[in-house]
Write a protein that holds these residues in place. Structure first.
Motif, mmCIF file in Angstrom:
data_model
loop_
_atom_site.group_PDB
_atom_site.id
_atom_site.type_symbol
_atom_site.label_atom_id
_atom_site.label_comp_id
_atom_site.label_asym_id
_atom_site.label_seq_id
_atom_site.Cartn_x
_atom_site.Cartn_y
_atom_site.Cartn_z
ATOM 1 N N LEU A 189 8.156 8.347 4.267
ATOM 2 C CA LEU A 189 8.558 7.425 3.596
ATOM 3 C C LEU A 189 9.004 8.476 2.615
ATOM 4 O O LEU A 189 10.067 8.338 1.926
ATOM 5 C CB LEU A 189 7.658 6.918 3.372
ATOM 6 N N LEU A 190 8.233 9.189 2.455
ATOM 7 C CA LEU A 190 8.935 10.675 1.496
ATOM 8 C C LEU A 190 9.812 11.583 1.976
ATOM 9 O O LEU A 190 11.119 11.906 1.151
ATOM 10 C CB LEU A 190 7.585 11.695 1.879
ATOM 11 N N GLU A 191 10.081 11.676 3.600
ATOM 12 C CA GLU A 191 11.131 12.030 3.777
ATOM 13 C C GLU A 191 12.140 11.284 4.212
ATOM 14 O O GLU A 191 13.521 12.098 3.550
ATOM 15 C CB GLU A 191 11.206 12.568 5.438
ATOM 16 N N ALA A 192 12.211 10.192 3.829
ATOM 17 C CA ALA A 192 13.243 9.377 3.786
ATOM 18 C C ALA A 192 13.824 9.605 2.116
ATOM 19 O O ALA A 192 14.821 9.550 2.166
ATOM 20 C CB ALA A 192 13.116 7.905 4.353
ATOM 21 N N ASP A 193 12.876 9.341 1.619
ATOM 22 C CA ASP A 193 13.374 9.068 -0.093
ATOM 23 C C ASP A 193 13.881 11.055 0.288
ATOM 24 O O ASP A 193 15.428 11.290 -1.098
ATOM 25 C CB ASP A 193 12.269 9.589 -1.461
ATOM 26 N N HIS A 194 14.039 12.355 0.655
ATOM 27 C CA HIS A 194 14.284 13.401 0.247
ATOM 28 C C HIS A 194 15.392 13.248 0.820
ATOM 29 O O HIS A 194 16.755 14.398 0.206
ATOM 30 C CB HIS A 194 13.454 14.593 1.306
ATOM 31 N N LYS A 195 15.604 12.587 2.402
ATOM 32 C CA LYS A 195 17.135 12.943 2.510
ATOM 33 C C LYS A 195 17.902 11.491 1.550
ATOM 34 O O LYS A 195 19.247 12.777 1.800
ATOM 35 C CB LYS A 195 17.134 12.205 3.427
ATOM 36 N N LEU A 196 17.724 11.114 1.251
ATOM 37 C CA LEU A 196 18.529 10.445 0.551
ATOM 38 C C LEU A 196 19.400 11.012 -0.770
ATOM 39 O O LEU A 196 20.134 10.283 -1.388
ATOM 40 C CB LEU A 196 17.637 9.296 0.305
ATOM 41 N N LYS A 197 18.295 11.561 -1.010
ATOM 42 C CA LYS A 197 18.561 12.529 -2.299
ATOM 43 C C LYS A 197 19.967 13.764 -1.595
ATOM 44 O O LYS A 197 19.881 14.302 -2.939
ATOM 45 C CB LYS A 197 17.648 12.983 -3.792
ATOM 46 N N THR A 198 19.513 13.855 -0.762
ATOM 47 C CA THR A 198 20.068 15.737 -0.680
ATOM 48 C C THR A 198 21.021 15.295 0.420
ATOM 49 O O THR A 198 22.494 16.370 0.306
ATOM 50 C CB THR A 198 19.124 16.309 0.021
ATOM 51 N N ASP B 173 -0.677 4.747 11.823
ATOM 52 C CA ASP B 173 -1.040 5.901 10.821
ATOM 53 C C ASP B 173 -0.643 5.633 9.858
ATOM 54 O O ASP B 173 0.662 6.260 9.733
ATOM 55 C CB ASP B 173 -1.352 6.953 12.178
ATOM 56 N N PHE B 174 -1.205 5.684 8.633
ATOM 57 C CA PHE B 174 -0.964 5.239 7.092
ATOM 58 C C PHE B 174 -0.474 6.906 6.815
ATOM 59 O O PHE B 174 -0.042 6.724 6.093
ATOM 60 C CB PHE B 174 -2.095 4.931 6.426
ATOM 61 N N LYS B 175 -0.545 7.719 6.837
ATOM 62 C CA LYS B 175 -1.074 9.070 6.911
ATOM 63 C C LYS B 175 0.837 9.068 6.999
ATOM 64 O O LYS B 175 1.549 10.610 6.380
ATOM 65 C CB LYS B 175 -1.739 10.464 6.823
ATOM 66 N N LEU B 176 0.876 8.985 8.537
ATOM 67 C CA LEU B 176 2.372 9.550 9.370
ATOM 68 C C LEU B 176 3.359 8.616 8.045
ATOM 69 O O LEU B 176 4.488 9.345 8.115
ATOM 70 C CB LEU B 176 2.352 9.090 10.806
ATOM 71 N N GLU C 214 0.847 -0.866 -0.205
ATOM 72 C CA GLU C 214 -0.178 -0.371 -0.173
ATOM 73 C C GLU C 214 0.958 1.106 -0.599
ATOM 74 O O GLU C 214 0.478 1.639 -0.838
ATOM 75 C CB GLU C 214 -1.092 0.097 1.141
ATOM 76 N N LEU C 215 1.881 1.389 0.791
ATOM 77 C CA LEU C 215 2.894 2.234 1.084
ATOM 78 C C LEU C 215 3.410 2.736 -0.817
ATOM 79 O O LEU C 215 3.242 3.613 -0.834
ATOM 80 C CB LEU C 215 4.068 2.923 2.217
ATOM 81 N N LYS C 216 3.924 1.913 -0.904
ATOM 82 C CA LYS C 216 4.360 2.005 -2.424
ATOM 83 C C LYS C 216 3.588 1.798 -3.527
ATOM 84 O O LYS C 216 4.384 2.788 -4.103
ATOM 85 C CB LYS C 216 4.844 -0.020 -2.725
ATOM 86 N N ARG C 217 2.433 1.600 -3.467
ATOM 87 C CA ARG C 217 1.235 1.764 -4.742
ATOM 88 C C ARG C 217 1.289 3.706 -4.245
ATOM 89 O O ARG C 217 1.281 4.075 -4.992
ATOM 90 C CB ARG C 217 0.134 1.244 -3.853
#
Ligand SMILES: Nc1ncnc2c1ncn2[C@@H]1O[C@H](COP(=O)(O)OP(=O)(O)OP(=O)(O)O)[C@@H](O)[C@H]1O
Length: 558
Positions: free
Chosen positions: A538-547, A530-533, A367-370
């Motif tokens: 996950l989005l924050e983790a990706d941002h960190k990974l890119k920056t 909490d799914f939204k959190l 669900e998170l990936k989707r």
């Protein structure tokens, strides 16, 4: 000879004193006139006085507030990494070009190299060995004065280090008190005058012959201010340089409860996942380390890799004994995870690191990936799976599946080209490693949620995955969030009912197993309550990974 005292304010009082006593005792010194004149001129030279002034102000500052402690000792390496990242961008951005040129400047690089040499204490002159002219039996004595320290070892207010940054022991052969260990960055180390193996003759004028280490410790504890040691030096070659190795700890270490540590106060406690800077591996059992990024420059004792491995093997053997009684298989972990050497990996926009979601079936990785792909379809891609079944009407090769023959797929599986595979209703399904690599090469972020057993194949220098563990919350929260969202059980083939209590328990059981086997490989943990959190994290983790530069196995860069 006439003495002309320097009048312009740079005259150092200690040098002035020395000069005066030289004048006063000229006749008593058996040296030639030339030699004495040379020494006298040297003691009056402006250059020497200026040098003393610089030295004194550095010493004052270091003692004042330790502001001179380096944050890192690898600024030149970081500069080279930054230049590598900038290089592909210099034609695109003016700022990148200017920064690149600045960092390329030999003066800047010279300055950074000098900084690193000082930070690594690589400045001590290497003098030729002194010719052995003296009598064999004659021993050199050195007198060393240190200021008694009250600085905490690892930030805890009540853990004072062993007073001068060195530990002592009784030499087993001759019963004498010797220096057992010099803690990197401590007072003894900073003095550069006390080495492992030096024999302690006197402390503050008290002869320590025949005394025990505990007696000597008492003398030290009762001393105030400066402590004077009279030492017989050990092998002068023993002054080891600081190692630069950084490791990630794969286990917890608590110096207070460890039964083997030779000196509790000198130990450094740490938790699994923390990055440590190993400063010395001289001792086969107890290394010296400090926490990465810790401004406190003093090092502490940690178990060496070899010692920790022994401990783990011992624990497993006793668990194996218990297993015979309880039939648990948790001791079966293949890895003996102690420390892993790590380096900072800088983001490379042309090869984004893939995100691997690991977790127990049913926890919500799919669900998170989707949802993350739905939010940003141009950024995230997941590999198209392979299947040996024939395409259904409307299905396009390479879109829903890569349709291949059963023979070809079996051959590829046998060659180890599939991350995971399985059979369903007589047809093979699987995800190939190549499909992950081709997304990485395309510059998109690959996101996958494979079975945890695929981790071994993925955690390689070619793929450089960022592994996020999706952890279930405790039973009550798991049940209430899933039931509240009318989540459909993934244990039910028809996907037409909610999760049962047994299935929630199964999710928790398998999460424990995954953690036991692989938690040392997790780069990040997200609890999916909490799914939204969870999605935001996950989005924050990706941002960190890119920056941001992030710790990764050193073997990935070799
Ligand atoms: N935090 C959450 N709160 C409520 N429901 C959730 C949450 N996370 C996932 N779900 C729901 O749980 C069900 C199972 O999730 P999903 O389909 O991702 O599991 P899965 O694919 O079996 O598990 P995984 O891919 O993690 O092995 C789905 O209906 C999903 O919407």
């Amino acid at each position: 000879m006439s003495i002309t005292m320097e009048q312009n304010g740079v005259f150092d009082p200690a040098l002035a004193g020395l000069l005066e006593s030289l004048v006063g005792s000229r006749d008593a010194i058996s040296a030639s006139k030339e030699e004495l004149d040379f020494l006298s001129n040297l003691l009056q030279s402006k250059e020497l006085h200026a040098l003393f002034k610089v030295y004194n102000s550095i010493v004052d500052r270091v003692h004042d507030d330790r502001r001179c402690s380096p944050v890192l000792s690898s600024s030149m390496q970081i500069t080279l990494d930054v230049m590598e990242v900038l290089l592909p961008r210099i034609s695109l951005s003016d700022t990148s070009r200017q920064l690149f040129q600045l960092l390329q400047n030999p003066h800047i690089q010279g300055l950074l190299c000098a900084h690193d040499a000082v930070a690594q204490k690589d400045y001590l002159p290497r003098l030729p060995e002194i010719p052995q002219e003296m009598d064999e039996d004659e021993e050199t004595i050195k007198i060393v004065q240190l200021v008694k320290s009250t600085e905490p070892l690892d930030g805890e207010p009540d853990s004072a280090e062993p007073i001068v940054g060195a530990t002592i022991k009784t030499d087993e052969e001759n019963g004498k008190i010797i220096i057992a260990r010099v803690m990197h960055g401590g007072a003894a180390d900073r003095s550069g005058l006390i080495n492992v193996g030096d024999e302690v003759c006197e402390v503050n004028g008290i002869n320590v012959e025949g005394k025990s280490p505990a007696d000597v410790l008492q003398i030290l504890q009762h001393s105030e201010g400066t402590i004077t040691f009279k030492l017989i030096p050990a092998d002068p070659k023993s002054g080891a340089r600081e190692s630069k190795m950084k490791v990630r700890a794969h286990f917890d270490f608590n110096t207070d409860v460890d039964p083997y540590i030779p000196c509790k106060e000198a130990g450094l406690s740490f938790s699994k996942g923390e990055v440590l800077h190993i400063v010395s591996q001289d001792d086969p059992y107890w290394w010296q380390a400090r926490k990465e990024g810790d401004r406190n420059m003093r090092a502490g004792l940690i178990p060496s890799k070899a010692l920790q491995e022994r401990k783990i093997i011992h624990e497993r053997l006793s668990m194996a004994d218990q297993k015979k009684k309880s039939e648990s298989d948790d001791y079966d972990r293949e890895d003996i995870a102690t420390y892993e050497e790590v380096v900072k990996l800088y983001p490379r926009p042309e090869f984004p690191r893939p995100i691997v979601l690991i977790g127990p079936p049913g926890v919500g990785r799919n669900e998170l990936k989707r949802r993350i792909m739905e939010l940003n379809p141009d950024k995230y891609h997941t590999p198209v799976p392979h299947t040996s079944r024939s395409p259904r009407p409307g299905e396009v090769n390479g879109k829903e599946y890569n349709f291949v023959s059963r023979e070809l797929m079996e051959e590829q599986i046998a060659r180890g080209e599939f991350l995971e595979f399985g059979e369903y209703k007589g047809n093979l399904y699987g995800t190939s490693l190549e499909s992950v690599k081709s997304i990485i090469r395309s510059g998109l972020t690959c996101i996958i949620n494979p079975h945890y057993q695929a981790l071994k194949m993925l955690r390689t220098p070619d793929i450089k995955p960022y592994i996020i563990y999706i952890k279930p919350p405790p039973f009550d929260v798991l049940k209430s969030t899933r039931n509240g969202a009318f989540a459909m059980s993934t244990f039910d083939e028809t996907n037409s009912r909610g999760f049962t209590d047994d299935e929630f328990n199964e999710i928790l059981r398998s999460s424990k197993r995954i953690e036991f086997l692989y938690d040392h490989w997790f780069d990040e943990i997200i609890v999916n309550d909490d799914f939204k959190l969870a999605l935001e994290q996950l989005l924050e983790a990706d941002h960190k990974l890119k920056t941001e530069p992030l710790w990764a196995p050193a073997s990935w860069l070799q």
